[in-house]
Write a protein that holds these residues in place. Structure first.
Motif, PDB file in Angstrom:
ATOM      1  N   ARG A  37      -6.142  20.393 -15.727  1.00 39.87           N
ATOM      2  CA  ARG A  37      -6.069  19.889 -17.081  1.00 39.87           C
ATOM      3  C   ARG A  37      -7.349  20.265 -17.618  1.00 39.87           C
ATOM      4  O   ARG A  37      -8.628  19.644 -17.130  1.00 39.87           O
ATOM      5  CB  ARG A  37      -5.794  18.496 -17.313  1.00 39.87           C
ATOM      6  N   GLY A  38      -7.628  20.665 -18.681  1.00 44.15           N
ATOM      7  CA  GLY A  38      -9.012  20.785 -19.341  1.00 44.15           C
ATOM      8  C   GLY A  38      -9.122  20.049 -20.408  1.00 44.15           C
ATOM      9  O   GLY A  38      -8.397  19.974 -21.498  1.00 44.15           O
ATOM     10  N   ILE A  39     -10.222  19.151 -20.515  1.00 44.84           N
ATOM     11  CA  ILE A  39     -10.366  18.123 -21.606  1.00 44.84           C
ATOM     12  C   ILE A  39     -11.426  18.417 -22.635  1.00 44.84           C
ATOM     13  O   ILE A  39     -12.552  19.044 -22.074  1.00 44.84           O
ATOM     14  CB  ILE A  39     -10.882  16.664 -20.791  1.00 44.84           C
ATOM     15  N   VAL A  40     -11.094  18.578 -23.926  1.00 46.98           N
ATOM     16  CA  VAL A  40     -12.227  18.913 -24.858  1.00 46.98           C
ATOM     17  C   VAL A  40     -12.231  17.213 -25.657  1.00 46.98           C
ATOM     18  O   VAL A  40     -11.436  16.720 -26.107  1.00 46.98           O
ATOM     19  CB  VAL A  40     -11.390  19.492 -25.936  1.00 46.98           C
ATOM     20  N   GLU A  41     -13.771  16.840 -25.333  1.00 45.43           N
ATOM     21  CA  GLU A  41     -13.920  15.683 -25.561  1.00 45.43           C
ATOM     22  C   GLU A  41     -14.745  15.658 -26.912  1.00 45.43           C
ATOM     23  O   GLU A  41     -16.006  16.100 -27.077  1.00 45.43           O
ATOM     24  CB  GLU A  41     -14.800  14.889 -24.768  1.00 45.43           C
ATOM     25  N   PHE A  42     -13.904  15.481 -28.055  1.00 49.73           N
ATOM     26  CA  PHE A  42     -14.306  16.059 -29.593  1.00 49.73           C
ATOM     27  C   PHE A  42     -15.199  15.069 -30.206  1.00 49.73           C
ATOM     28  O   PHE A  42     -15.710  15.244 -31.323  1.00 49.73           O
ATOM     29  CB  PHE A  42     -12.928  16.421 -30.375  1.00 49.73           C
ATOM     30  N   PHE A 276     -11.131  18.093 -15.982  1.00 50.35           N
ATOM     31  CA  PHE A 276     -12.306  18.287 -16.018  1.00 50.35           C
ATOM     32  C   PHE A 276     -12.687  18.640 -17.318  1.00 50.35           C
ATOM     33  O   PHE A 276     -12.088  19.206 -18.331  1.00 50.35           O
ATOM     34  CB  PHE A 276     -12.738  19.528 -15.166  1.00 50.35           C
ATOM     35  N   SER A 277     -14.076  18.557 -17.658  1.00 49.60           N
ATOM     36  CA  SER A 277     -14.415  18.773 -19.643  1.00 49.60           C
ATOM     37  C   SER A 277     -14.789  20.169 -19.358  1.00 49.60           C
ATOM     38  O   SER A 277     -15.382  20.900 -18.798  1.00 49.60           O
ATOM     39  CB  SER A 277     -15.897  17.715 -19.435  1.00 49.60           C
ATOM     40  N   VAL A 278     -14.034  20.668 -20.505  1.00 45.18           N
ATOM     41  CA  VAL A 278     -14.418  22.059 -21.124  1.00 45.18           C
ATOM     42  C   VAL A 278     -15.019  21.970 -22.527  1.00 45.18           C
ATOM     43  O   VAL A 278     -14.811  22.759 -23.388  1.00 45.18           O
ATOM     44  CB  VAL A 278     -13.207  22.939 -21.120  1.00 45.18           C
ATOM     45  N   THR A 279     -15.445  20.740 -22.801  1.00 45.85           N
ATOM     46  CA  THR A 279     -16.160  20.535 -24.117  1.00 45.85           C
ATOM     47  C   THR A 279     -17.426  21.264 -24.185  1.00 45.85           C
ATOM     48  O   THR A 279     -17.913  21.667 -23.197  1.00 45.85           O
ATOM     49  CB  THR A 279     -16.692  19.056 -23.880  1.00 45.85           C
ATOM     50  N   PRO A 280     -17.677  21.881 -25.357  1.00 43.01           N
ATOM     51  CA  PRO A 280     -18.780  22.735 -25.637  1.00 43.01           C
ATOM     52  C   PRO A 280     -20.225  22.134 -24.938  1.00 43.01           C
ATOM     53  O   PRO A 280     -20.592  20.899 -24.896  1.00 43.01           O
ATOM     54  CB  PRO A 280     -18.898  23.088 -26.960  1.00 43.01           C
ATOM     55  N   GLU A 281     -20.946  23.099 -24.282  1.00 38.85           N
ATOM     56  CA  GLU A 281     -22.043  22.578 -23.325  1.00 38.85           C
ATOM     57  C   GLU A 281     -22.949  21.833 -24.342  1.00 38.85           C
ATOM     58  O   GLU A 281     -23.834  21.039 -23.689  1.00 38.85           O
ATOM     59  CB  GLU A 281     -22.758  23.818 -22.720  1.00 38.85           C
ATOM     60  N   THR A 282     -23.032  22.149 -25.636  1.00 36.40           N
ATOM     61  CA  THR A 282     -24.131  21.730 -26.511  1.00 36.40           C
ATOM     62  C   THR A 282     -23.903  20.011 -26.754  1.00 36.40           C
ATOM     63  O   THR A 282     -25.092  19.493 -27.128  1.00 36.40           O
ATOM     64  CB  THR A 282     -23.937  22.400 -28.001  1.00 36.40           C
ATOM     65  N   VAL A 283     -22.755  19.605 -26.273  1.00 30.74           N
ATOM     66  CA  VAL A 283     -22.727  18.072 -26.712  1.00 30.74           C
ATOM     67  C   VAL A 283     -21.957  17.332 -25.541  1.00 30.74           C
ATOM     68  O   VAL A 283     -21.819  16.307 -25.147  1.00 30.74           O
ATOM     69  CB  VAL A 283     -21.820  17.942 -27.896  1.00 30.74           C
ATOM     70  N   ARG A 284     -21.639  18.217 -24.361  1.00 28.59           N
ATOM     71  CA  ARG A 284     -20.726  17.673 -23.259  1.00 28.59           C
ATOM     72  C   ARG A 284     -21.550  16.399 -22.692  1.00 28.59           C
ATOM     73  O   ARG A 284     -20.905  15.411 -22.484  1.00 28.59           O
ATOM     74  CB  ARG A 284     -20.295  18.936 -22.378  1.00 28.59           C
ATOM     75  N   LYS A 285     -22.697  16.568 -22.447  1.00 30.30           N
ATOM     76  CA  LYS A 285     -23.520  15.303 -21.659  1.00 30.30           C
ATOM     77  C   LYS A 285     -23.619  14.248 -22.484  1.00 30.30           C
ATOM     78  O   LYS A 285     -23.773  13.050 -22.009  1.00 30.30           O
ATOM     79  CB  LYS A 285     -24.858  16.009 -21.446  1.00 30.30           C
ATOM     80  N   ASN A 286     -23.207  14.216 -23.847  1.00 27.49           N
ATOM     81  CA  ASN A 286     -23.322  13.144 -24.556  1.00 27.49           C
ATOM     82  C   ASN A 286     -22.044  12.398 -24.819  1.00 27.49           C
ATOM     83  O   ASN A 286     -22.034  11.144 -25.377  1.00 27.49           O
ATOM     84  CB  ASN A 286     -23.681  13.460 -26.175  1.00 27.49           C
ATOM     85  N   TYR A 287     -20.838  12.714 -23.860  1.00 25.43           N
ATOM     86  CA  TYR A 287     -19.927  12.076 -23.714  1.00 25.43           C
ATOM     87  C   TYR A 287     -19.906  11.036 -22.762  1.00 25.43           C
ATOM     88  O   TYR A 287     -19.348  11.226 -21.447  1.00 25.43           O
ATOM     89  CB  TYR A 287     -18.589  12.927 -23.596  1.00 25.43           C
ATOM     90  N   THR A 297     -24.157  21.520 -15.926  1.00 28.43           N
ATOM     91  CA  THR A 297     -24.671  22.654 -16.874  1.00 28.43           C
ATOM     92  C   THR A 297     -23.858  23.882 -17.062  1.00 28.43           C
ATOM     93  O   THR A 297     -24.173  24.977 -17.747  1.00 28.43           O
ATOM     94  CB  THR A 297     -25.878  23.092 -16.790  1.00 28.43           C
ATOM     95  N   ASN A 298     -22.524  23.871 -16.114  1.00 28.66           N
ATOM     96  CA  ASN A 298     -21.752  24.919 -16.158  1.00 28.66           C
ATOM     97  C   ASN A 298     -21.281  25.547 -17.473  1.00 28.66           C
ATOM     98  O   ASN A 298     -20.821  24.298 -18.175  1.00 28.66           O
ATOM     99  CB  ASN A 298     -20.620  24.727 -14.944  1.00 28.66           C
ATOM    100  N   THR A 299     -20.885  26.590 -17.612  1.00 28.32           N
ATOM    101  CA  THR A 299     -20.070  26.930 -18.589  1.00 28.32           C
ATOM    102  C   THR A 299     -18.446  26.773 -18.502  1.00 28.32           C
ATOM    103  O   THR A 299     -18.256  26.370 -17.321  1.00 28.32           O
ATOM    104  CB  THR A 299     -19.966  28.461 -18.885  1.00 28.32           C
ATOM    105  N   ALA A 300     -17.862  26.706 -19.465  1.00 32.75           N
ATOM    106  CA  ALA A 300     -16.346  26.486 -19.263  1.00 32.75           C
ATOM    107  C   ALA A 300     -15.578  27.149 -18.098  1.00 32.75           C
ATOM    108  O   ALA A 300     -14.974  26.783 -17.243  1.00 32.75           O
ATOM    109  CB  ALA A 300     -15.465  26.440 -20.418  1.00 32.75           C
ATOM    110  N   ALA A 301     -15.922  28.526 -18.330  1.00 28.84           N
ATOM    111  CA  ALA A 301     -15.404  29.474 -17.411  1.00 28.84           C
ATOM    112  C   ALA A 301     -15.706  28.902 -15.828  1.00 28.84           C
ATOM    113  O   ALA A 301     -15.207  29.096 -14.787  1.00 28.84           O
ATOM    114  CB  ALA A 301     -15.801  30.973 -17.593  1.00 28.84           C
ATOM    115  N   GLN A 302     -17.119  28.780 -15.673  1.00 26.98           N
ATOM    116  CA  GLN A 302     -17.674  28.424 -14.453  1.00 26.98           C
ATOM    117  C   GLN A 302     -16.860  26.998 -13.756  1.00 26.98           C
ATOM    118  O   GLN A 302     -16.666  26.960 -12.525  1.00 26.98           O
ATOM    119  CB  GLN A 302     -19.113  28.356 -14.446  1.00 26.98           C
ATOM    120  N   THR A 303     -16.940  26.201 -14.713  1.00 24.26           N
ATOM    121  CA  THR A 303     -16.092  25.030 -14.450  1.00 24.26           C
ATOM    122  C   THR A 303     -14.569  25.100 -13.804  1.00 24.26           C
ATOM    123  O   THR A 303     -14.200  24.562 -12.780  1.00 24.26           O
ATOM    124  CB  THR A 303     -16.096  24.022 -15.496  1.00 24.26           C
ATOM    125  N   VAL A 304     -13.836  26.049 -14.554  1.00 25.93           N
ATOM    126  CA  VAL A 304     -12.533  26.475 -14.202  1.00 25.93           C
ATOM    127  C   VAL A 304     -12.667  27.274 -12.832  1.00 25.93           C
ATOM    128  O   VAL A 304     -11.917  26.895 -11.987  1.00 25.93           O
ATOM    129  CB  VAL A 304     -12.039  27.149 -15.389  1.00 25.93           C
TER     130      VAL A 304
END
Length: 335
Positions: A37-42, A276-287, A297-304
């Motif tokens: 499951r990929g999570i987009v924390e918007f 796991f989070s696939v929220t854009p790296e620019t804001v991901r850590k703020n969730y 600091t992985n990209t979504a592709a690296q996380t997957v």
């Protein structure tokens, strides 16, 4: 399984046997597949005042953000391109994303991709739940955190236990694959109350059940409390697997945060889902629900890729299926 038997297992009476039985049950029900499951924390805005959560509305020390509708859809497009079969659209209880806006987002995702859409947006009312279901939402996650009505106000001040429980049941009645869960080790919890929680959440007949350890956040009223024991969280997951053989149970990010190889151990304890989070790296850590969440600091592709490598390294298979609930399949067969 009786309450006394559950308490004994929570105390560590037979960890090896418990985890072995839970893993065997997972294998019997789901085979070698682990669902992804990929999570987009918007949105990190929230109107609630939960005493354990860093996103709580009164916290003015964190950086808030909202993705635009276009940014949300771009993140989902990337997730789908990476071959993930499910997206979880998650945010705080943020009124900025009203019923109609969320409905349009769900409709667009379903038109663009053959993926399952899970919503995790808190208590938004029967009208909203019904509309989003009509728009194509497949699943909804609404965690209780505890099934104890006396403890509940200590964790979620200003919220109504009965109303939240009724919301979970409404989601089930509307035909969602409904998920809920508990946090282990919250202040005031005991192994006795946790055993009651396990039995009560099992009685709901949920499609998905989560259990993760409490992680104190310094910017909350519970910031000075002790964290939950990750071993107790693992035991809880294993017991839930035995009591709910057909439910989807995730190896939570909180477990990975507080315990080395926590997700791997979660799978070994009966979990069959990685979220796991696939929220854009620019804001991901703020969730920042709790310290340590989304700090990679992985990209979504690296996380997957990392998730798939973890699963394959355990001799299991990253599933490409939508990962529907076995509980739900049984209901459909009966009906």
């Amino acid at each position: 399984m009786t309450k006394d038997e559950i308490i004994a297992l929570l105390e560590g009476k037979d960890d090896a046997g418990l985890f072995e039985r839970a893993a065997a049950q997972r294998l019997e029900t789901f085979g070698e597949e682990i669902y992804l499951r990929g999570i987009v924390e918007f949105s990190s805005y929230c109107r609630c005042q939960c005493n354990y959560c860093g996103l709580r509305g009164p916290n003015n020390q964190i950086h808030r953000y909202r993705l635009s509708v276009a940014e949300i859809l771009d993140a989902v497009d990337e997730l789908a391109a990476l071959g993930l079969p499910t997206v979880v659209l998650q945010g705080g209880e943020d009124p900025h994303f009203d019923v109609a806006t969320m409905g349009r987002i769900v409709q667009t995702v379903k038109k663009r991709h053959k993926i399952a859409v899970t919503l995790s947006l808190g208590e938004r009312g029967l009208e909203a739940f019904s509309h989003w279901r009509d728009c194509g939402a497949d699943r909804y996650l609404l965690k209780m955190e505890t099934m104890n009505p006396a403890l509940y106000p200590n964790f979620r001040p200003g919220c109504d236990f009965d109303q939240r429980l009724a919301s979970v049941r409404s989601l089930q009645a509307l035909g969602y694959e409904a998920g809920s869960g508990i946090i282990t080790g919250l202040p005031g919890m005991t192994l006795e109350t946790l055993a009651d929680d396990i039995l009560a959440v099992t009685e709901l007949g949920l499609d998905m059940i989560s259990a993760g350890p409490f992680v104190p956040h310094q910017q909350t009223p519970f910031g000075g409390e002790s964290g939950g024991d990750p071993q107790v969280a693992l035991r809880t997951m294993a017991i839930l697997r035995l009591l709910n053989p057909n439910a989807n149970i995730p190896a939570t990010s909180a477990l990975e945060t507080v315990k080395k190889e926590g997700r791997k151990q979660g799978i070994e304890a009966g979990a069959n889902v990685l979220m796991f989070s696939v929220t854009p790296e620019t804001v991901r850590k703020n969730y920042a629900i709790y310290p340590g969440k989304n700090q990679e600091t992985n990209t979504a592709a690296q996380t997957v890729d990392n998730a798939r490598n973890l699963i394959q390294g355990m001799g299991l298979k990253p599933s490409i299926s939508l990962g529907g609930s076995k509980v739900g399949q049984q209901v459909k067969q009966v009906g």
